[in-house]
Design an enzyme around this catalytic site. Sequence first.
Site, PDB file in Angstrom:
ATOM      1  N   ASP A 108      13.259   7.616  -5.740  1.00  0.00           N
ATOM      2  CA  ASP A 108      14.432   7.813  -5.039  1.00  0.00           C
ATOM      3  C   ASP A 108      15.059   6.357  -4.825  1.00  0.00           C
ATOM      4  O   ASP A 108      16.312   6.489  -4.365  1.00  0.00           O
ATOM      5  CB  ASP A 108      14.512   8.907  -4.130  1.00  0.00           C
ATOM      6  CG  ASP A 108      13.543   8.637  -2.867  1.00  0.00           C
ATOM      7  OD1 ASP A 108      13.004   7.698  -2.776  1.00  0.00           O
ATOM      8  OD2 ASP A 108      13.787   9.347  -1.690  1.00  0.00           O
ATOM      9  N   SER A 109      14.500   5.461  -4.739  1.00  0.00           N
ATOM     10  CA  SER A 109      15.068   3.916  -4.713  1.00  0.00           C
ATOM     11  C   SER A 109      16.033   3.818  -5.900  1.00  0.00           C
ATOM     12  O   SER A 109      16.669   2.758  -5.682  1.00  0.00           O
ATOM     13  CB  SER A 109      13.829   2.929  -4.947  1.00  0.00           C
ATOM     14  OG  SER A 109      12.981   3.334  -6.106  1.00  0.00           O
ATOM     15  N   ASP A 116      10.107  11.503  -7.594  1.00  0.00           N
ATOM     16  CA  ASP A 116      10.432  11.487  -6.065  1.00  0.00           C
ATOM     17  C   ASP A 116      11.299  12.900  -6.094  1.00  0.00           C
ATOM     18  O   ASP A 116      12.334  13.079  -6.678  1.00  0.00           O
ATOM     19  CB  ASP A 116      11.169  10.320  -5.714  1.00  0.00           C
ATOM     20  CG  ASP A 116      10.326   9.577  -4.885  1.00  0.00           C
ATOM     21  OD1 ASP A 116       9.344   9.903  -4.450  1.00  0.00           O
ATOM     22  OD2 ASP A 116      10.718   8.467  -4.652  1.00  0.00           O
ATOM     23  N   LYS A 158       6.480  13.829  -6.052  1.00  0.00           N
ATOM     24  CA  LYS A 158       6.151  12.933  -4.798  1.00  0.00           C
ATOM     25  C   LYS A 158       7.221  13.426  -3.726  1.00  0.00           C
ATOM     26  O   LYS A 158       8.084  13.700  -3.908  1.00  0.00           O
ATOM     27  CB  LYS A 158       6.251  11.374  -5.056  1.00  0.00           C
ATOM     28  CG  LYS A 158       5.740  10.863  -3.882  1.00  0.00           C
ATOM     29  CD  LYS A 158       5.467   9.190  -4.017  1.00  0.00           C
ATOM     30  CE  LYS A 158       6.588   8.244  -4.078  1.00  0.00           C
ATOM     31  NZ  LYS A 158       7.575   8.330  -3.107  1.00  0.00           N
ATOM     32  N   GLU A 187       7.594  12.943   0.829  1.00  0.00           N
ATOM     33  CA  GLU A 187       7.392  12.197   2.039  1.00  0.00           C
ATOM     34  C   GLU A 187       7.236  13.024   3.193  1.00  0.00           C
ATOM     35  O   GLU A 187       7.847  13.779   3.308  1.00  0.00           O
ATOM     36  CB  GLU A 187       8.657  11.044   2.291  1.00  0.00           C
ATOM     37  CG  GLU A 187       8.979  10.217   1.127  1.00  0.00           C
ATOM     38  CD  GLU A 187      10.006   9.176   1.587  1.00  0.00           C
ATOM     39  OE1 GLU A 187      10.754   9.240   2.739  1.00  0.00           O
ATOM     40  OE2 GLU A 187      10.512   8.668   0.586  1.00  0.00           O
ATOM     41  N   GLU A 191       2.871   3.218   2.449  1.00  0.00           N
ATOM     42  CA  GLU A 191       4.057   2.289   2.644  1.00  0.00           C
ATOM     43  C   GLU A 191       3.986   1.473   3.924  1.00  0.00           C
ATOM     44  O   GLU A 191       4.109   2.208   5.010  1.00  0.00           O
ATOM     45  CB  GLU A 191       5.459   2.713   2.374  1.00  0.00           C
ATOM     46  CG  GLU A 191       6.545   1.778   2.164  1.00  0.00           C
ATOM     47  CD  GLU A 191       7.930   2.389   1.486  1.00  0.00           C
ATOM     48  OE1 GLU A 191       7.711   3.335   0.856  1.00  0.00           O
ATOM     49  OE2 GLU A 191       8.724   1.586   1.487  1.00  0.00           O
TER      50      GLU A 191
END
Length: 275
Positions: free
Chosen positions: A55-56, A94, A124, A126, A193
């Site tokens: 999602d960057s 993501d 993925k 978070e 991270e």
Amino acid sequence: MGEKMSFYKQVKRVTTHVLHEMKLRGEKIAMLTAYDYSLARIIDEAEIDVILVGDSASNVMAGFETTLPITLDNMIYHAASVVRAVKRALVVVDMPFGTYQGNSKEALSSAIRIMKETGAHAVKMEGGREIIESVERILSAGIPVMGHLGLTPQSIHKFGTYVVRARDEAEAQKLVEDAYLLEKTGCFAIVLEKVPAQLGAKVAKELKIPVIGIGAGAEVDGQVLVLHDMLGITQEFSPRFLRRYHNLYEEISGAVKAYIHDVRTLDFPNEKEQY
Ligand code: KIV
């Protein structure tokens, strides 16, 4: 006797099982982000193990300050473009902010859309304990899940800053508990991270599943970087963990300036470049 060929060299298609095998054999996993067909094709042919449609994309493709604005439809567009290019790598997508934190049914529908509409291999997410119901439900549908702990950019407004996470004992303890929980629940790997290298090493040593670091030190099972950062396309982002392998910003800018010059001076196109 010839040298023994690395396991990853023999692999035609990277799966979650291949990543486990690489951890068992002590072979490091190389992961990069990609968001489009052309760059995904280059990095897949260069034999990257895992491609993360991160999602960057919200930052490096769309120009937003945080990863929060990117939508599920945006992620599906990027992921489908990447999947069309990839023959070897495992493609992980993501789940964007707001598509899995609310409730686990919504989380499952979002993950199913990603898998059906992109052809990717895993998602993925978070977080740890807070999202475990969603992780469980997605896993129970047969969708592989990669966890993401430490600095979790979707929670930037809670943290208030992008500084190193889990420096204090209580946060480090919660991170270790979350990592165990994600493993026990069935995640196939975890991204860690921006945490102290010692903590990264401890988590990688204690867990059976691969731990892939970004700013988590050298003693984890693999590394991930954002492609546009490591190629030097982005210039403004320079955290300590980032190694720039190229200065593509300068190269692209130089090529564009040369083209503008050639057009303006009537050097382009020349006789051989026309019909
Ligand atoms: O979105 C992303 O690029 C990521 C990496 C930084 C791991 O989550």
